[in-house]
Design a protein around this motif. Sequence first.
Motif, PDB file in Angstrom:
ATOM      1  N   GLU A   1       0.822  -1.204   0.000  1.00 31.74           N
ATOM      2  CA  GLU A   1       0.000   0.000   0.000  1.00 31.74           C
ATOM      3  C   GLU A   1       0.861   1.260   0.000  1.00 31.74           C
ATOM      4  O   GLU A   1       0.509   2.255  -0.643  1.00 31.74           O
ATOM      5  N   LEU A   2       1.980   1.193   0.672  1.00 34.30           N
ATOM      6  CA  LEU A   2       2.848   2.374   0.702  1.00 34.30           C
ATOM      7  C   LEU A   2       3.539   2.595  -0.642  1.00 34.30           C
ATOM      8  O   LEU A   2       3.717   3.734  -1.086  1.00 34.30           O
ATOM      9  N   ARG A   3       3.923   1.524  -1.303  1.00 32.29           N
ATOM     10  CA  ARG A   3       4.626   1.659  -2.577  1.00 32.29           C
ATOM     11  C   ARG A   3       3.692   2.039  -3.722  1.00 32.29           C
ATOM     12  O   ARG A   3       4.153   2.514  -4.760  1.00 32.29           O
ATOM     13  N   ALA A   4       2.403   1.837  -3.550  1.00 31.80           N
ATOM     14  CA  ALA A   4       1.453   2.118  -4.621  1.00 31.80           C
ATOM     15  C   ALA A   4       1.502   3.589  -5.018  1.00 31.80           C
ATOM     16  O   ALA A   4       1.372   4.482  -4.177  1.00 31.80           O
ATOM     17  N   GLY A   5       1.697   3.827  -6.314  1.00 27.67           N
ATOM     18  CA  GLY A   5       1.723   5.181  -6.846  1.00 27.67           C
ATOM     19  C   GLY A   5       3.101   5.792  -6.946  1.00 27.67           C
ATOM     20  O   GLY A   5       3.277   6.809  -7.631  1.00 27.67           O
ATOM     21  N   LEU A   6       4.097   5.223  -6.249  1.00 26.31           N
ATOM     22  CA  LEU A   6       5.445   5.756  -6.332  1.00 26.31           C
ATOM     23  C   LEU A   6       6.062   5.442  -7.687  1.00 26.31           C
ATOM     24  O   LEU A   6       5.686   4.475  -8.354  1.00 26.31           O
ATOM     25  N   ASP A   7       7.013   6.259  -8.106  1.00 18.80           N
ATOM     26  CA  ASP A   7       7.659   6.100  -9.402  1.00 18.80           C
ATOM     27  C   ASP A   7       8.375   4.756  -9.457  1.00 18.80           C
ATOM     28  O   ASP A   7       9.291   4.490  -8.671  1.00 18.80           O
ATOM     29  N   SER A   8       7.958   3.888 -10.386  1.00 19.69           N
ATOM     30  CA  SER A   8       8.531   2.542 -10.491  1.00 19.69           C
ATOM     31  C   SER A   8       9.992   2.561 -10.914  1.00 19.69           C
ATOM     32  O   SER A   8      10.733   1.610 -10.643  1.00 19.69           O
ATOM     33  N   ARG A   9      10.434   3.632 -11.557  1.00 24.98           N
ATOM     34  CA  ARG A   9      11.827   3.718 -11.985  1.00 24.98           C
ATOM     35  C   ARG A   9      12.772   3.981 -10.816  1.00 24.98           C
ATOM     36  O   ARG A   9      13.969   3.741 -10.924  1.00 24.98           O
ATOM     37  N   CYS A  10      12.224   4.452  -9.705  1.00 24.09           N
ATOM     38  CA  CYS A  10      13.065   4.806  -8.556  1.00 24.09           C
ATOM     39  C   CYS A  10      12.770   3.960  -7.324  1.00 24.09           C
ATOM     40  O   CYS A  10      13.367   4.172  -6.276  1.00 24.09           O
ATOM     41  N   ILE A  11      11.843   3.002  -7.472  1.00 27.56           N
ATOM     42  CA  ILE A  11      11.355   2.287  -6.305  1.00 27.56           C
ATOM     43  C   ILE A  11      12.433   1.415  -5.665  1.00 27.56           C
ATOM     44  O   ILE A  11      12.335   1.047  -4.486  1.00 27.56           O
ATOM     45  N   GLN A  12      13.494   1.086  -6.415  1.00 26.24           N
ATOM     46  CA  GLN A  12      14.545   0.232  -5.853  1.00 26.24           C
ATOM     47  C   GLN A  12      15.362   0.951  -4.790  1.00 26.24           C
ATOM     48  O   GLN A  12      16.118   0.323  -4.037  1.00 26.24           O
ATOM     49  N   ARG A  13      15.221   2.258  -4.693  1.00 21.71           N
ATOM     50  CA  ARG A  13      15.947   3.006  -3.665  1.00 21.71           C
ATOM     51  C   ARG A  13      15.136   3.159  -2.382  1.00 21.71           C
ATOM     52  O   ARG A  13      15.529   3.899  -1.493  1.00 21.71           O
ATOM     53  N   LEU A  14      14.016   2.455  -2.290  1.00 23.71           N
ATOM     54  CA  LEU A  14      13.171   2.517  -1.098  1.00 23.71           C
ATOM     55  C   LEU A  14      13.308   1.224  -0.309  1.00 23.71           C
ATOM     56  O   LEU A  14      13.145   0.128  -0.853  1.00 23.71           O
ATOM     57  N   TYR A  15      13.590   1.347   0.989  1.00 25.72           N
ATOM     58  CA  TYR A  15      13.722   0.208   1.881  1.00 25.72           C
ATOM     59  C   TYR A  15      12.614   0.298   2.927  1.00 25.72           C
ATOM     60  O   TYR A  15      12.528   1.282   3.666  1.00 25.72           O
ATOM     61  N   PHE A  16      11.774  -0.744   2.963  1.00 28.31           N
ATOM     62  CA  PHE A  16      10.637  -0.763   3.875  1.00 28.31           C
ATOM     63  C   PHE A  16      10.949  -1.690   5.045  1.00 28.31           C
ATOM     64  O   PHE A  16      11.226  -2.884   4.852  1.00 28.31           O
ATOM     65  N   HIS A  17      10.939  -1.139   6.267  1.00 28.32           N
ATOM     66  CA  HIS A  17      11.150  -1.921   7.477  1.00 28.32           C
ATOM     67  C   HIS A  17       9.772  -2.195   8.079  1.00 28.32           C
ATOM     68  O   HIS A  17       9.097  -1.290   8.566  1.00 28.32           O
ATOM     69  N   ASP A  18       9.372  -3.462   8.028  1.00 26.96           N
ATOM     70  CA  ASP A  18       8.001  -3.858   8.297  1.00 26.96           C
ATOM     71  C   ASP A  18       7.699  -3.852   9.789  1.00 26.96           C
ATOM     72  O   ASP A  18       8.058  -4.782  10.522  1.00 26.96           O
ATOM     73  N   GLY A  19       7.056  -2.783  10.240  1.00 25.26           N
ATOM     74  CA  GLY A  19       6.522  -2.744  11.594  1.00 25.26           C
ATOM     75  C   GLY A  19       5.016  -2.882  11.607  1.00 25.26           C
ATOM     76  O   GLY A  19       4.397  -2.761  12.667  1.00 25.26           O
ATOM     77  N   PHE A  20       4.430  -3.138  10.419  1.00 30.40           N
ATOM     78  CA  PHE A  20       2.980  -3.261  10.297  1.00 30.40           C
ATOM     79  C   PHE A  20       2.510  -4.661  10.675  1.00 30.40           C
ATOM     80  O   PHE A  20       1.466  -4.822  11.317  1.00 30.40           O
ATOM     81  N   THR A  21       3.290  -5.688  10.326  1.00 30.39           N
ATOM     82  CA  THR A  21       2.877  -7.068  10.564  1.00 30.39           C
ATOM     83  C   THR A  21       2.818  -7.389  12.050  1.00 30.39           C
ATOM     84  O   THR A  21       1.838  -7.971  12.538  1.00 30.39           O
ATOM     85  N   ASP A  22       3.844  -7.023  12.783  1.00 32.95           N
ATOM     86  CA  ASP A  22       3.899  -7.319  14.219  1.00 32.95           C
ATOM     87  C   ASP A  22       4.547  -6.142  14.950  1.00 32.95           C
ATOM     88  O   ASP A  22       5.704  -6.208  15.349  1.00 32.95           O
TER      89      ASP A  22
END
Length: 296
Positions: free
Chosen positions: A54-75
């Motif tokens: 949900e957070l990545r939705a809409g972000l520029d796909s050409r630059c998405i590899q520079r985004l690191y998501f640390h998952d605090g949503f699951t637990d």
Amino acid sequence: MLLDIMQVTEGGGFVIIQDSVDCCGRQLLKSFMNAALKREEIIHVLGFEVCEDELRAGLDSRCIQRLYFHDGFTDPLGWTECPALTVHQFTPQQISARIGHSEQPKSVMLVIDSLSWVLRHHPATVVCQRLQELRRGGALKSILALLHSDMHQQGIVGSVCHLATAVISVSPGTSVKHAVAKTTRRTKSGRVTREEEYFTVSEDLTVTIEAQSMHSGKAQAEPEEFEADPAANLTFNLRLSEVEREAKEKLSLPFVFSQEKKSALLHHRPGAGRILYEPDANDDFDQEDPDDDLNV
């Protein structure tokens, strides 16, 4: 002002997007992230409220590899044996260790989604202290955080926002498409500017400024406080000239011990320390004094 903050984030910058249940600020948050990715910045997201997709939705796909998501949503509270990220791991040491695991250039942005989750499980004083340590650590170029103001007391919101270099409060506009951004920006010199703008966020996360609020006009700068001069507008002069100042400095005051007075007191003189008393005819002597025979 909103676009200026979005396009240029100075080193050590701390931007808070403040929203409420009436107007969500996550789309504006993602707009800031998208602009940073296009500037070739690395983004580390501490995500507690929405999943990674949900957070990545809409972000520029050409630059998405520079985004690191640390998952605090699951637990987020660490109920499982090996949680990816918990709210209790919000410490400068833990965050610096996570950022250091990835290859990164000089520009790194930390995104906290949201800071309200952290404030619900940590005292406000601890959160403020850790945010200050993160800003001074040198590993981050900027911090971007989402804060739900209606979930906390005003004192807590004010304490956290006082640390930020820019606070953007979003509220509903006159129509469904528009929202109002009340931006407060603090410079390093201490100057504070405020501005209100109507804006929209498109599907590709482009922010468009529709118009300035009628309450804003030009950017409002807080007037600087000057200390009042108590000697101003008097009928007499309280200031000294150079000649008067020199005469004042040379004046020897009677209650101040100068070197000459100290020498005179310490120097032994003949007759010093003796008490000379001559009886007077009018002195009152008690005839019934039992010690009258002690006439030495």
